[in-house]
Design a protein around this motif. Structure first.
Motif, PDB file in Angstrom:
ATOM      1  N   ALA A  22       0.830  -1.207   0.000  1.00  0.00           N
ATOM      2  CA  ALA A  22       0.000   0.000   0.000  1.00  0.00           C
ATOM      3  C   ALA A  22       0.861   1.252   0.000  1.00  0.00           C
ATOM      4  CB  ALA A  22      -0.927   0.010   1.203  1.00  0.00           C
ATOM      5  N   HIS A  23       0.360   2.261  -0.669  1.00  0.00           N
ATOM      6  CA  HIS A  23       1.060   3.541  -0.741  1.00  0.00           C
ATOM      7  C   HIS A  23       0.845   4.377   0.517  1.00  0.00           C
ATOM      8  CE1 HIS A  23       3.185   6.592  -3.034  1.00  0.00           C
ATOM      9  NE2 HIS A  23       2.330   7.474  -2.590  1.00  0.00           N
ATOM     10  N   GLY A  24      -0.234   4.089   1.241  1.00  0.00           N
ATOM     11  CA  GLY A  24      -0.503   4.854   2.448  1.00  0.00           C
ATOM     12  C   GLY A  24      -1.720   4.360   3.190  1.00  0.00           C
ATOM     13  N   PHE A  25      -2.072   5.081   4.227  1.00  0.00           N
ATOM     14  CA  PHE A  25      -3.198   4.744   5.095  1.00  0.00           C
ATOM     15  C   PHE A  25      -3.966   6.009   5.406  1.00  0.00           C
ATOM     16  CE2 PHE A  25      -5.368   2.359   8.374  1.00  0.00           C
ATOM     17  CZ  PHE A  25      -5.759   3.327   9.270  1.00  0.00           C
ATOM     18  N   LEU A  26      -5.281   5.896   5.373  1.00  0.00           N
ATOM     19  CA  LEU A  26      -6.151   6.999   5.788  1.00  0.00           C
ATOM     20  C   LEU A  26      -7.189   6.483   6.763  1.00  0.00           C
ATOM     21  CD1 LEU A  26      -6.903   8.777   2.395  1.00  0.00           C
ATOM     22  CD2 LEU A  26      -5.653   9.735   4.316  1.00  0.00           C
ATOM     23  N   HIS A  27      -7.396   7.228   7.828  1.00  0.00           N
ATOM     24  CA  HIS A  27      -8.513   6.906   8.706  1.00  0.00           C
ATOM     25  C   HIS A  27      -9.783   7.312   7.968  1.00  0.00           C
ATOM     26  CE1 HIS A  27     -11.342   7.146  12.042  1.00  0.00           C
ATOM     27  NE2 HIS A  27     -10.587   6.183  12.558  1.00  0.00           N
ATOM     28  N   LYS A  28     -10.826   6.524   8.109  1.00  0.00           N
ATOM     29  CA  LYS A  28     -12.051   6.774   7.349  1.00  0.00           C
ATOM     30  C   LYS A  28     -12.605   8.184   7.579  1.00  0.00           C
ATOM     31  CE  LYS A  28     -16.324   4.580   5.994  1.00  0.00           C
ATOM     32  NZ  LYS A  28     -17.197   3.433   6.185  1.00  0.00           N
ATOM     33  N   SER A  29     -12.457   8.695   8.776  1.00  0.00           N
ATOM     34  CA  SER A  29     -12.967  10.041   9.068  1.00  0.00           C
ATOM     35  C   SER A  29     -12.169  11.130   8.356  1.00  0.00           C
ATOM     36  CB  SER A  29     -12.973  10.305  10.574  1.00  0.00           C
ATOM     37  OG  SER A  29     -11.653  10.376  11.073  1.00  0.00           O
ATOM     38  N   SER A  32     -10.932  12.101   2.091  1.00  0.00           N
ATOM     39  CA  SER A  32     -11.367  13.192   1.219  1.00  0.00           C
ATOM     40  C   SER A  32     -10.466  13.191  -0.009  1.00  0.00           C
ATOM     41  CB  SER A  32     -11.254  14.540   1.926  1.00  0.00           C
ATOM     42  OG  SER A  32      -9.894  14.878   2.134  1.00  0.00           O
ATOM     43  N   ALA A  33     -10.870  13.894  -1.027  1.00  0.00           N
ATOM     44  CA  ALA A  33     -10.034  13.998  -2.223  1.00  0.00           C
ATOM     45  C   ALA A  33      -8.683  14.620  -1.878  1.00  0.00           C
ATOM     46  CB  ALA A  33     -10.748  14.819  -3.289  1.00  0.00           C
ATOM     47  N   ARG A  37      -4.953  12.950  -2.335  1.00  0.00           N
ATOM     48  CA  ARG A  37      -3.882  13.625  -3.075  1.00  0.00           C
ATOM     49  C   ARG A  37      -2.623  13.757  -2.227  1.00  0.00           C
ATOM     50  NH1 ARG A  37      -8.210  16.825  -5.009  1.00  0.00           N
ATOM     51  NH2 ARG A  37      -7.774  18.370  -3.413  1.00  0.00           N
ATOM     52  N   GLU A  38      -2.782  14.052  -0.951  1.00  0.00           N
ATOM     53  CA  GLU A  38      -1.624  14.179  -0.059  1.00  0.00           C
ATOM     54  C   GLU A  38      -0.891  12.846   0.094  1.00  0.00           C
ATOM     55  OE1 GLU A  38      -2.979  15.899   3.607  1.00  0.00           O
ATOM     56  OE2 GLU A  38      -3.415  17.829   2.668  1.00  0.00           O
ATOM     57  N   VAL A  39      -1.636  11.770   0.255  1.00  0.00           N
ATOM     58  CA  VAL A  39      -1.006  10.454   0.377  1.00  0.00           C
ATOM     59  C   VAL A  39      -0.289  10.101  -0.920  1.00  0.00           C
ATOM     60  CG1 VAL A  39      -1.428   7.974   0.627  1.00  0.00           C
ATOM     61  CG2 VAL A  39      -2.570   9.572   2.145  1.00  0.00           C
ATOM     62  N   LEU A  40      -0.921  10.330  -2.038  1.00  0.00           N
ATOM     63  CA  LEU A  40      -0.309   9.995  -3.326  1.00  0.00           C
ATOM     64  C   LEU A  40       0.895  10.865  -3.632  1.00  0.00           C
ATOM     65  CD1 LEU A  40      -3.464   9.418  -5.523  1.00  0.00           C
ATOM     66  CD2 LEU A  40      -1.985   7.704  -4.455  1.00  0.00           C
ATOM     67  N   GLY A  41       0.924  12.066  -3.099  1.00  0.00           N
ATOM     68  CA  GLY A  41       2.029  12.970  -3.371  1.00  0.00           C
ATOM     69  C   GLY A  41       3.183  12.884  -2.412  1.00  0.00           C
TER      70      GLY A  41
END
Length: 52
Positions: A22-29, A32-33, A37-41
């Motif tokens: 995986a490229h990153g992790f985000l908490h569901k809360s 957002s777009a 973008r921040e994770v991908l960048g």
């Protein structure tokens, strides 16, 4: 690219995220777009965890 999304905190999966493709992790809360973008960048496997 894979971004892991969960209602659990990054701390719960930190070791698994680190060894996953995986490229990153985000908490569901925090999903957002802009957060995607921040994770991908960021160029790493870090993510945004706002659950704590």
């Amino acid at each position: 690219m894979i971004i892991l999304i969960s209602t659990h905190s990054l701390e719960d999966f930190e070791e698994l995220v680190a060894i996953s493709p995986a490229h990153g992790f985000l908490h569901k809360s925090a999903l957002s777009a802009r957060a995607i973008r921040e994770v991908l960048g960021d160029g790493g496997t870090t993510g945004t965890d706002t659950s704590t």
